[in-house]
Motif scaffolding. Structure first.
Motif, PDB file in Angstrom:
ATOM      1  N   THR A  82       0.831  -1.194   0.000  1.00 24.98           N
ATOM      2  CA  THR A  82       0.000   0.000   0.000  1.00 24.98           C
ATOM      3  C   THR A  82       0.868   1.248   0.000  1.00 24.98           C
ATOM      4  OG1 THR A  82      -1.603   1.285   1.277  1.00 24.98           O
ATOM      5  CG2 THR A  82      -0.135  -0.116   2.535  1.00 24.98           C
ATOM      6  N   ALA A  83       0.404   2.281  -0.669  1.00 27.73           N
ATOM      7  CA  ALA A  83       1.089   3.570  -0.616  1.00 27.73           C
ATOM      8  C   ALA A  83       0.709   4.313   0.651  1.00 27.73           C
ATOM      9  CB  ALA A  83       0.722   4.419  -1.837  1.00 27.73           C
ATOM     10  N   GLY A  84      -0.245   3.762   1.397  1.00 24.81           N
ATOM     11  CA  GLY A  84      -0.690   4.402   2.619  1.00 24.81           C
ATOM     12  C   GLY A  84      -1.644   5.545   2.341  1.00 24.81           C
ATOM     13  N   PRO A  85      -2.187   6.138   3.394  1.00 30.00           N
ATOM     14  CA  PRO A  85      -3.159   7.218   3.206  1.00 30.00           C
ATOM     15  C   PRO A  85      -2.532   8.569   2.900  1.00 30.00           C
ATOM     16  CG  PRO A  85      -2.882   6.760   5.532  1.00 30.00           C
ATOM     17  CD  PRO A  85      -2.072   5.734   4.807  1.00 30.00           C
ATOM     18  N   TYR A  86      -1.187   8.668   2.898  1.00 31.32           N
ATOM     19  CA  TYR A  86      -0.549   9.967   2.738  1.00 31.32           C
ATOM     20  C   TYR A  86       0.469  10.001   1.592  1.00 31.32           C
ATOM     21  CZ  TYR A  86      -2.508   9.867   7.395  1.00 31.32           C
ATOM     22  OH  TYR A  86      -3.353   9.702   8.452  1.00 31.32           O
ATOM     23  N   PRO A  87       0.100   9.488   0.425  1.00 30.86           N
ATOM     24  CA  PRO A  87       1.081   9.399  -0.666  1.00 30.86           C
ATOM     25  C   PRO A  87       1.406  10.731  -1.338  1.00 30.86           C
ATOM     26  CG  PRO A  87      -1.051   8.663  -1.427  1.00 30.86           C
ATOM     27  CD  PRO A  87      -1.184   8.862   0.044  1.00 30.86           C
TER      28      PRO A  87
ATOM     29  N   GLY B 188       0.086  -4.149  -8.041  1.00 31.90           N
ATOM     30  CA  GLY B 188      -1.082  -4.281  -7.173  1.00 31.90           C
ATOM     31  C   GLY B 188      -1.083  -3.373  -5.973  1.00 31.90           C
ATOM     32  N   GLY B 189      -0.072  -2.507  -5.853  1.00 29.23           N
ATOM     33  CA  GLY B 189      -0.008  -1.612  -4.705  1.00 29.23           C
ATOM     34  C   GLY B 189      -0.727  -0.317  -4.969  1.00 29.23           C
ATOM     35  N   GLY B 190      -0.298   0.713  -4.281  1.00 26.34           N
ATOM     36  CA  GLY B 190      -0.886   2.028  -4.477  1.00 26.34           C
ATOM     37  C   GLY B 190      -2.128   2.223  -3.649  1.00 26.34           C
ATOM     38  N   GLY B 191      -2.587   3.457  -3.626  1.00 26.58           N
ATOM     39  CA  GLY B 191      -3.798   3.769  -2.883  1.00 26.58           C
ATOM     40  C   GLY B 191      -3.582   3.667  -1.386  1.00 26.58           C
ATOM     41  N   GLN B 192      -4.643   3.831  -0.642  1.00 24.77           N
ATOM     42  CA  GLN B 192      -4.560   3.741   0.807  1.00 24.77           C
ATOM     43  C   GLN B 192      -5.059   2.389   1.255  1.00 24.77           C
ATOM     44  OE1 GLN B 192      -7.563   6.967   1.221  1.00 24.77           O
ATOM     45  NE2 GLN B 192      -8.435   5.649   2.771  1.00 24.77           N
ATOM     46  N   ALA B 193      -4.720   2.028   2.463  1.00 19.80           N
ATOM     47  CA  ALA B 193      -5.166   0.755   3.003  1.00 19.80           C
ATOM     48  C   ALA B 193      -6.675   0.767   3.171  1.00 19.80           C
ATOM     49  CB  ALA B 193      -4.503   0.507   4.349  1.00 19.80           C
TER      50      ALA B 193
ATOM     51  N   GLY C 110     -12.013   9.211   1.625  1.00 20.44           N
ATOM     52  CA  GLY C 110     -11.599   9.324   0.226  1.00 20.44           C
ATOM     53  C   GLY C 110     -10.937   8.057  -0.246  1.00 20.44           C
ATOM     54  N   ALA C 111     -11.320   7.580  -1.401  1.00 22.59           N
ATOM     55  CA  ALA C 111     -10.731   6.366  -1.944  1.00 22.59           C
ATOM     56  C   ALA C 111      -9.631   6.714  -2.918  1.00 22.59           C
ATOM     57  CB  ALA C 111     -11.829   5.542  -2.642  1.00 22.59           C
ATOM     58  N   PRO C 112      -8.789   5.730  -3.266  1.00 23.78           N
ATOM     59  CA  PRO C 112      -7.776   5.991  -4.281  1.00 23.78           C
ATOM     60  C   PRO C 112      -8.435   6.551  -5.532  1.00 23.78           C
ATOM     61  CG  PRO C 112      -7.365   3.904  -3.206  1.00 23.78           C
ATOM     62  CD  PRO C 112      -8.684   4.388  -2.713  1.00 23.78           C
ATOM     63  N   GLY C 113      -7.845   7.584  -6.053  1.00 25.08           N
ATOM     64  CA  GLY C 113      -8.445   8.201  -7.221  1.00 25.08           C
ATOM     65  C   GLY C 113      -8.798   9.645  -6.961  1.00 25.08           C
ATOM     66  N   GLY C 114      -8.720  10.059  -5.684  1.00 28.34           N
ATOM     67  CA  GLY C 114      -8.901  11.483  -5.400  1.00 28.34           C
ATOM     68  C   GLY C 114      -9.998  11.758  -4.420  1.00 28.34           C
ATOM     69  N   GLY C 115     -10.030  12.997  -3.994  1.00 29.69           N
ATOM     70  CA  GLY C 115     -11.121  13.454  -3.153  1.00 29.69           C
ATOM     71  C   GLY C 115     -10.965  13.206  -1.687  1.00 29.69           C
ATOM     72  N   GLY C 116      -9.834  12.625  -1.237  1.00 28.40           N
ATOM     73  CA  GLY C 116      -9.669  12.332   0.174  1.00 28.40           C
ATOM     74  C   GLY C 116      -9.526  13.586   0.993  1.00 28.40           C
ATOM     75  N   THR C 117      -9.945  13.525   2.245  1.00 29.46           N
ATOM     76  CA  THR C 117      -9.797  14.647   3.154  1.00 29.46           C
ATOM     77  C   THR C 117      -8.509  14.491   3.931  1.00 29.46           C
ATOM     78  OG1 THR C 117     -12.186  14.835   3.415  1.00 29.46           O
ATOM     79  CG2 THR C 117     -10.827  15.876   5.097  1.00 29.46           C
ATOM     80  N   PRO C 118      -7.580  15.419   3.811  1.00 24.98           N
ATOM     81  CA  PRO C 118      -6.313  15.307   4.550  1.00 24.98           C
ATOM     82  C   PRO C 118      -6.573  15.214   6.043  1.00 24.98           C
ATOM     83  CG  PRO C 118      -6.183  17.039   2.884  1.00 24.98           C
ATOM     84  CD  PRO C 118      -7.617  16.631   2.983  1.00 24.98           C
ATOM     85  N   PRO C 119      -5.956  14.242   6.727  1.00 20.68           N
ATOM     86  CA  PRO C 119      -6.157  14.070   8.140  1.00 20.68           C
ATOM     87  C   PRO C 119      -5.384  15.094   8.952  1.00 20.68           C
ATOM     88  CG  PRO C 119      -4.535  12.542   7.385  1.00 20.68           C
ATOM     89  CD  PRO C 119      -5.028  13.258   6.180  1.00 20.68           C
ATOM     90  N   SER C 120      -5.667  15.185  10.209  1.00 22.71           N
ATOM     91  CA  SER C 120      -4.926  16.038  11.121  1.00 22.71           C
ATOM     92  C   SER C 120      -4.625  15.245  12.372  1.00 22.71           C
ATOM     93  CB  SER C 120      -5.718  17.284  11.453  1.00 22.71           C
ATOM     94  OG  SER C 120      -6.928  16.935  12.125  1.00 22.71           O
ATOM     95  N   GLY C 121      -3.806  15.814  13.240  1.00 25.09           N
ATOM     96  CA  GLY C 121      -3.559  15.164  14.520  1.00 25.09           C
ATOM     97  C   GLY C 121      -2.399  14.211  14.463  1.00 25.09           C
ATOM     98  N   ALA C 122      -2.532  13.083  15.147  1.00 21.17           N
ATOM     99  CA  ALA C 122      -1.429  12.135  15.335  1.00 21.17           C
ATOM    100  C   ALA C 122      -1.000  11.505  14.028  1.00 21.17           C
ATOM    101  CB  ALA C 122      -1.874  11.049  16.320  1.00 21.17           C
ATOM    102  N   PRO C 123       0.206  10.975  13.998  1.00 24.13           N
ATOM    103  CA  PRO C 123       0.739  10.378  12.779  1.00 24.13           C
ATOM    104  C   PRO C 123      -0.003   9.113  12.380  1.00 24.13           C
ATOM    105  CG  PRO C 123       2.190   9.946  14.631  1.00 24.13           C
ATOM    106  CD  PRO C 123       1.186  10.942  15.089  1.00 24.13           C
ATOM    107  N   PRO C 124       0.135   8.694  11.133  1.00 21.48           N
ATOM    108  CA  PRO C 124      -0.555   7.518  10.621  1.00 21.48           C
ATOM    109  C   PRO C 124       0.151   6.236  11.022  1.00 21.48           C
ATOM    110  CG  PRO C 124       0.868   8.401   8.960  1.00 21.48           C
ATOM    111  CD  PRO C 124       0.974   9.328  10.130  1.00 21.48           C
ATOM    112  N   THR C 125      -0.401   5.104  10.628  1.00 22.45           N
ATOM    113  CA  THR C 125       0.241   3.830  10.932  1.00 22.45           C
ATOM    114  C   THR C 125       0.452   3.008   9.675  1.00 22.45           C
ATOM    115  OG1 THR C 125      -1.909   2.847  11.429  1.00 22.45           O
ATOM    116  CG2 THR C 125      -0.673   3.765  13.267  1.00 22.45           C
ATOM    117  N   ASN C 126       0.753   3.606   8.555  1.00 23.41           N
ATOM    118  CA  ASN C 126       1.142   2.831   7.374  1.00 23.41           C
ATOM    119  C   ASN C 126       2.035   3.657   6.484  1.00 23.41           C
ATOM    120  OD1 ASN C 126      -0.807   4.582   6.481  1.00 23.41           O
ATOM    121  ND2 ASN C 126      -2.072   3.021   5.534  1.00 23.41           N
TER     122      ASN C 126
END
Length: 336
Positions: free
Chosen positions: A89-94, A296-301, A320-336
């Motif tokens: 996975t590219a994770g949620p913050y590619p 087969g990778g890419g996108g968020q988990a 937001g799914a892979p392909g656009g439109g996701g809302t950037p998160p805030s706060g603590a760091p991610p886990t992927n």
């Protein structure tokens, strides 16, 4: 198996694959090093027919690396040259446009020093100096150097946060950059040693594109994966000022339990590292890319997939799914 026993008083000593056993009364596995080496070398031609070599036997015999991940500091682990890099996975913050921001469309993204932001950003990431060298191998062309492909690299900062997404640095784009491989299939970046954040083993993300023109479309990536960092190097790095939280976070995860590297303890993804905290670290990895197989990778988990999101393991991934439109998160760091 293959051992022929004598059948009478004048019979010849027992043999294995046509060779007399040095110790007729012992098991085939107890004939000694010389016998074992003759057996190994005698099978080289057979192994070559399947695209393997003696080094391949060694890898098979060694199996997975241990949980510590310390094997990445050995020169013997530099290669794994014949293996295709696992798709991850590219994770949620590619930052590649597949989930919100797209840094790959910005002028200035093609660069070797990724420590500072470019364009409207003005911040520079602090931390232990690090260089990253990736050597891309074209497995569809016999493992030749994969020249002319574009490699996009990104990773967390010393605090375990990602530019473009994490609170306080959404207006920065540091620790992200693209390089095009040279004739030897190599790209090299200057960066800082990344943190270990809650729920993940220390790592670096990357995507490989067929050429520089393709980087503006994340669906054109021909490989998406991650570089794992060795435990002994990480422990030394995290003992320095600024990395204090990484010590706690790393104590709760191992290569074998990590949700990305855990299936094989990062066998093909564990980087080789040289250097020290004073002069900086140099990380290197050979990356086998096979354009004959589907990327087969890419996108968020996917939700529920164990990757987690802001707030630690089990958190809610950003919308937001892979392909656009996701809302950037805030706060603590991610886990992927």
């Amino acid at each position: 198996m293959g051992k022929t026993a004598p059948s009478g008083p004048s019979a010849q000593p027992p043999t294995y694959e046509g060779r007399p056993l040095a110790k007729p009364d012992e098991d085939i596995y107890d004939q000694g090093l010389r016998f074992d080496m003759q057996t190994l070398l005698g099978r080289r031609k057979l192994l070559a027919a399947f695209g393997l070599g003696v080094a391949g036997i060694g890898l098979a015999a060694c199996g997975k690396s241990d949980d510590s991940g310390s094997g990445g500091t050995s020169a013997e682990n530099t290669s794994t040259s014949a293996g295709e890099i696992p798709e991850e996975t590219a994770g949620p913050y590619p930052g590649d446009g597949s989930n919100g921001p797209d840094v790959l469309e910005q002028s200035g993204i093609v660069r070797s020093d990724i420590r500072s932001s470019f364009g409207t950003g003005d911040a520079t990431a602090e931390g232990i100096p690090m260089t990253l060298e990736l050597t891309i191998k074209d497995l569809a062309n016999g493992g030749a150097a994969f020249a002319g492909v574009a490699v996009y690299v990104w990773h967390a900062n010393r605090d375990g946060r990602y530019s473009l997404y994490s609170e306080g640095i959404t207006d920065q784009n540091y620790l992200r950059g693209v390089q095009v491989t040279d004739a030897a299939g190599k790209v090299k970046y200057t960066s800082i040693f990344p943190a270990c954040y809650d729920g993940r083993w220390p790592h670096i993300h990357f995507e490989v594109y067929p050429d520089q023109a393709s980087i503006t479309d994340s669906t054109k990536a021909i490989a998406t994966s991650q570089v794992a960092l060795p435990a002994d190097v990480c422990k030394t790095a995290y003992a320095t000022k600024g990395y204090e939280q990484s010590v706690t976070n790393m104590s709760k995860v191992s290569l074998s339990t990590d949700n990305v590297f855990g299936d094989d303890s990062g066998a093909l993804q564990l980087g080789t590292v040289t250097g020290d905290v004073t002069s900086g670290y140099a990380v290197s990895l050979n990356v086998g890319v096979d354009t004959g197989t589907k990327a087969g990778g890419g996108g968020q988990a996917p939700p529920g997939g164990g990757e987690g999101g802001p707030g630690g393991p089990g958190g809610t991934p950003p919308s937001g799914a892979p392909g656009g439109g996701g809302t950037p998160p805030s706060g603590a760091p991610p886990t992927n």
